[in-house]
Design a protein around this motif. Structure first.
Motif, PDB file in Angstrom:
ATOM      1  N   PRO A  84       0.793  -1.226   0.000  1.00  0.00           N
ATOM      2  CA  PRO A  84       0.000   0.000   0.000  1.00  0.00           C
ATOM      3  C   PRO A  84       0.828   1.281   0.000  1.00  0.00           C
ATOM      4  CG  PRO A  84      -0.176  -1.110   2.117  1.00  0.00           C
ATOM      5  CD  PRO A  84       0.579  -2.028   1.190  1.00  0.00           C
ATOM      6  N   SER A  85       2.087   1.219   0.400  1.00  0.00           N
ATOM      7  CA  SER A  85       2.902   2.438   0.399  1.00  0.00           C
ATOM      8  C   SER A  85       3.151   2.939  -1.026  1.00  0.00           C
ATOM      9  CB  SER A  85       4.225   2.204   1.118  1.00  0.00           C
ATOM     10  OG  SER A  85       4.987   1.226   0.440  1.00  0.00           O
ATOM     11  N   ALA A  86       2.989   2.062  -2.014  1.00  0.00           N
ATOM     12  CA  ALA A  86       3.186   2.454  -3.414  1.00  0.00           C
ATOM     13  C   ALA A  86       1.863   2.779  -4.106  1.00  0.00           C
ATOM     14  CB  ALA A  86       3.907   1.332  -4.159  1.00  0.00           C
ATOM     15  N   MET A  87       0.780   2.909  -3.336  1.00  0.00           N
ATOM     16  CA  MET A  87      -0.522   3.225  -3.912  1.00  0.00           C
ATOM     17  C   MET A  87      -0.460   4.603  -4.563  1.00  0.00           C
ATOM     18  SD  MET A  87      -3.672   1.838  -4.069  1.00  0.00           S
ATOM     19  CE  MET A  87      -3.645   0.682  -2.725  1.00  0.00           C
ATOM     20  N   ARG A  88      -0.964   4.690  -5.784  1.00  0.00           N
ATOM     21  CA  ARG A  88      -1.006   5.961  -6.505  1.00  0.00           C
ATOM     22  C   ARG A  88      -2.431   6.516  -6.423  1.00  0.00           C
ATOM     23  NH1 ARG A  88       0.524   2.082  -9.367  1.00  0.00           N
ATOM     24  NH2 ARG A  88      -1.164   2.220 -10.846  1.00  0.00           N
ATOM     25  N   LYS A  89      -2.520   7.792  -6.115  1.00  0.00           N
ATOM     26  CA  LYS A  89      -3.839   8.430  -6.049  1.00  0.00           C
ATOM     27  C   LYS A  89      -3.687   9.899  -6.378  1.00  0.00           C
ATOM     28  CE  LYS A  89      -7.756   9.343  -3.074  1.00  0.00           C
ATOM     29  NZ  LYS A  89      -8.310   9.306  -1.747  1.00  0.00           N
ATOM     30  N   LYS A  90      -4.522  10.368  -7.279  1.00  0.00           N
ATOM     31  CA  LYS A  90      -4.539  11.806  -7.550  1.00  0.00           C
ATOM     32  C   LYS A  90      -5.122  12.498  -6.332  1.00  0.00           C
ATOM     33  CE  LYS A  90      -4.633  11.751 -12.516  1.00  0.00           C
ATOM     34  NZ  LYS A  90      -5.236  12.251 -13.727  1.00  0.00           N
ATOM     35  N   GLU A  91      -4.775  13.735  -6.145  1.00  0.00           N
ATOM     36  CA  GLU A  91      -5.223  14.477  -4.966  1.00  0.00           C
ATOM     37  C   GLU A  91      -6.020  15.715  -5.350  1.00  0.00           C
ATOM     38  OE1 GLU A  91      -5.083  13.460  -1.871  1.00  0.00           O
ATOM     39  OE2 GLU A  91      -3.908  11.677  -2.356  1.00  0.00           O
ATOM     40  N   ARG A  92      -6.920  15.568  -6.299  1.00  0.00           N
ATOM     41  CA  ARG A  92      -7.796  16.678  -6.671  1.00  0.00           C
ATOM     42  C   ARG A  92      -8.784  16.906  -5.523  1.00  0.00           C
ATOM     43  NH1 ARG A  92     -12.245  16.107 -11.296  1.00  0.00           N
ATOM     44  NH2 ARG A  92     -12.587  14.310 -10.010  1.00  0.00           N
ATOM     45  N   GLY A  93      -9.001  18.129  -5.145  1.00  0.00           N
ATOM     46  CA  GLY A  93      -9.912  18.437  -4.049  1.00  0.00           C
ATOM     47  C   GLY A  93     -11.367  18.398  -4.477  1.00  0.00           C
ATOM     48  N   CYS A  94     -12.180  17.689  -3.734  1.00  0.00           N
ATOM     49  CA  CYS A  94     -13.612  17.605  -3.996  1.00  0.00           C
ATOM     50  C   CYS A  94     -14.330  17.709  -2.655  1.00  0.00           C
ATOM     51  CB  CYS A  94     -13.968  16.292  -4.677  1.00  0.00           C
ATOM     52  SG  CYS A  94     -13.099  15.991  -6.223  1.00  0.00           S
ATOM     53  N   PRO A  95     -14.621  18.915  -2.200  1.00  0.00           N
ATOM     54  CA  PRO A  95     -15.155  19.093  -0.849  1.00  0.00           C
ATOM     55  C   PRO A  95     -16.512  18.440  -0.608  1.00  0.00           C
ATOM     56  CG  PRO A  95     -15.234  21.156  -2.077  1.00  0.00           C
ATOM     57  CD  PRO A  95     -14.482  20.171  -2.915  1.00  0.00           C
ATOM     58  N   ASP A  96     -17.318  18.246  -1.643  1.00  0.00           N
ATOM     59  CA  ASP A  96     -18.647  17.668  -1.441  1.00  0.00           C
ATOM     60  C   ASP A  96     -18.668  16.155  -1.582  1.00  0.00           C
ATOM     61  OD1 ASP A  96     -19.644  20.207  -1.039  1.00  0.00           O
ATOM     62  OD2 ASP A  96     -20.115  20.499  -3.163  1.00  0.00           O
ATOM     63  N   THR A  97     -17.532  15.549  -1.835  1.00  0.00           N
ATOM     64  CA  THR A  97     -17.461  14.104  -2.015  1.00  0.00           C
ATOM     65  C   THR A  97     -17.281  13.424  -0.663  1.00  0.00           C
ATOM     66  OG1 THR A  97     -16.446  14.406  -4.180  1.00  0.00           O
ATOM     67  CG2 THR A  97     -16.223  12.238  -3.180  1.00  0.00           C
ATOM     68  N   PRO A  98     -18.152  12.454  -0.336  1.00  0.00           N
ATOM     69  CA  PRO A  98     -17.971  11.741   0.934  1.00  0.00           C
ATOM     70  C   PRO A  98     -16.687  10.916   0.931  1.00  0.00           C
ATOM     71  CG  PRO A  98     -19.912  10.924  -0.264  1.00  0.00           C
ATOM     72  CD  PRO A  98     -19.299  12.009  -1.079  1.00  0.00           C
ATOM     73  N   LEU A  99     -16.172  10.648   2.096  1.00  0.00           N
ATOM     74  CA  LEU A  99     -14.947   9.874   2.255  1.00  0.00           C
ATOM     75  C   LEU A  99     -15.161   8.444   1.755  1.00  0.00           C
ATOM     76  CD1 LEU A  99     -12.073  10.051   3.402  1.00  0.00           C
ATOM     77  CD2 LEU A  99     -12.988   9.255   5.572  1.00  0.00           C
ATOM     78  N   ASN A 103      -9.889   1.938   3.259  1.00  0.00           N
ATOM     79  CA  ASN A 103      -8.640   2.548   3.716  1.00  0.00           C
ATOM     80  C   ASN A 103      -7.517   2.150   2.761  1.00  0.00           C
ATOM     81  OD1 ASN A 103      -6.457   3.549   5.076  1.00  0.00           O
ATOM     82  ND2 ASN A 103      -6.605   2.118   6.785  1.00  0.00           N
ATOM     83  N   LEU A 104      -7.093   3.063   1.911  1.00  0.00           N
ATOM     84  CA  LEU A 104      -6.086   2.742   0.907  1.00  0.00           C
ATOM     85  C   LEU A 104      -4.683   2.627   1.487  1.00  0.00           C
ATOM     86  CD1 LEU A 104      -7.391   4.933  -2.033  1.00  0.00           C
ATOM     87  CD2 LEU A 104      -7.682   2.472  -1.687  1.00  0.00           C
TER      88      LEU A 104
END
Length: 140
Positions: A84-99, A103-104
């Motif tokens: 999991p330490s190599a998990m890739r994820k974009k970090e675009r902000g979406c304030p209205d999106t639920p969590l 757990n990635l």
């Protein structure tokens, strides 16, 4: 007096030791085989609340062997389940999106506690009290 204390303590230590040996076996016996999760799983509800996506793409994850990819409702992600330490994820902000309920940072731990009934996946949430429900997307 010391011998008397040891006679009382020794049986309790034996039981504690036996429990310590058996508990991991019980947990392992109840852990899900991650190969059962191969395929695409679309998020339906979190803690009993339906997740509606409107016109936007639905949140999902997909497992193929030891790889996981998906979309959390805002950002795509992907990587290896066992790294999991190599998990890739974009970090675009979406304030209205639920969590996203998975757990990635440690997906295999959470996924191993999930259960499948028919084509529904019930994923325990990190609070230990509630769960998220996913539906398996049929293969074409």
């Amino acid at each position: 007096m010391e011998a008397f204390g040891m006679r009382l303590l020794w049986p309790n230590l034996r039981y504690a030791f036996a429990l310590a040996l058996c508990l991991p076996l019980h947990i392992m016996a109840n852990a899900m085989d991650l190969s059962e999760l191969n395929g695409r799983w679309v998020l339906e509800s979190v803690d009993g609340e339906n997740v509606t996506s409107g016109d936007e793409e639905q949140a999902y994850f997909e497992i193929t062997d030891q790889s996981i990819t998906g979309y959390d409702g805002c950002n795509p992600f992907g990587g290896k389940i066992n790294n999991p330490s190599a998990m890739r994820k974009k970090e675009r902000g979406c304030p209205d999106t639920p969590l996203f309920p998975l757990n990635l940072s440690d997906p295999s731990s959470q996924l191993s506690r999930a259960r499948i009934e028919s084509d529904k996946l019930f994923l325990p949430l990190l609070d230990g009290k509630s769960e998220a429900q996913f539906s398996r997307v049929p293969k074409n």
